[in-house]
Design a protein around this motif. Structure first.
Motif, PDB file in Angstrom:
ATOM      1  N   ALA A 152     -11.653  -4.414   0.122  1.00  0.00           N
ATOM      2  CA  ALA A 152     -10.319  -3.995  -0.317  1.00  0.00           C
ATOM      3  C   ALA A 152     -10.178  -2.478  -0.221  1.00  0.00           C
ATOM      4  O   ALA A 152      -9.146  -1.968   0.243  1.00  0.00           O
ATOM      5  N   ALA A 153     -11.215  -1.748  -0.622  1.00  0.00           N
ATOM      6  CA  ALA A 153     -11.168  -0.284  -0.538  1.00  0.00           C
ATOM      7  C   ALA A 153     -11.084   0.156   0.923  1.00  0.00           C
ATOM      8  O   ALA A 153     -10.321   1.073   1.263  1.00  0.00           O
ATOM      9  N   PHE A 154     -11.861  -0.488   1.793  1.00  0.00           N
ATOM     10  CA  PHE A 154     -11.824  -0.147   3.211  1.00  0.00           C
ATOM     11  C   PHE A 154     -10.437  -0.373   3.788  1.00  0.00           C
ATOM     12  O   PHE A 154      -9.908   0.465   4.524  1.00  0.00           O
ATOM     13  N   LEU A 155      -9.826  -1.519   3.468  1.00  0.00           N
ATOM     14  CA  LEU A 155      -8.506  -1.821   4.003  1.00  0.00           C
ATOM     15  C   LEU A 155      -7.455  -0.839   3.494  1.00  0.00           C
ATOM     16  O   LEU A 155      -6.553  -0.450   4.235  1.00  0.00           O
ATOM     17  N   ARG A 156      -7.569  -0.420   2.216  1.00  0.00           N
ATOM     18  CA  ARG A 156      -6.646   0.587   1.687  1.00  0.00           C
ATOM     19  C   ARG A 156      -6.790   1.900   2.443  1.00  0.00           C
ATOM     20  O   ARG A 156      -5.798   2.521   2.830  1.00  0.00           O
ATOM     21  N   GLU A 157      -8.040   2.332   2.654  1.00  0.00           N
ATOM     22  CA  GLU A 157      -8.278   3.580   3.380  1.00  0.00           C
ATOM     23  C   GLU A 157      -7.799   3.480   4.825  1.00  0.00           C
ATOM     24  O   GLU A 157      -7.271   4.447   5.376  1.00  0.00           O
TER      25      GLU A 157
END
Length: 56
Positions: free
Chosen positions: A19-24
């Protein structure tokens, strides 16, 4: 957050990192589009043409 039934701590950690990767990734795409609006417009038009000409 949603209910985490049946998820191991490893799976939860993986989902959080994903989820953090996709947000970034979304932030990076938005920044790239602001920096090079012409390229962004061309990319959007090409994507629209691919969608319009795709046949099942």
């Amino acid at each position: 957050m949603t209910e985490n039934t049946g998820k191991s701590p490893e799976q939860l950690d993986r989902l959080r990192r994903r989820a953090a990767f996709l947000r970034e990734l979304e932030e990076a795409k938005a920044l790239r589009d602001r920096i090079a609006p012409r390229r962004a417009r061309v990319r959007q038009l090409r994507a629209a043409m691919r969608r319009a000409t795709y046949h099942h």
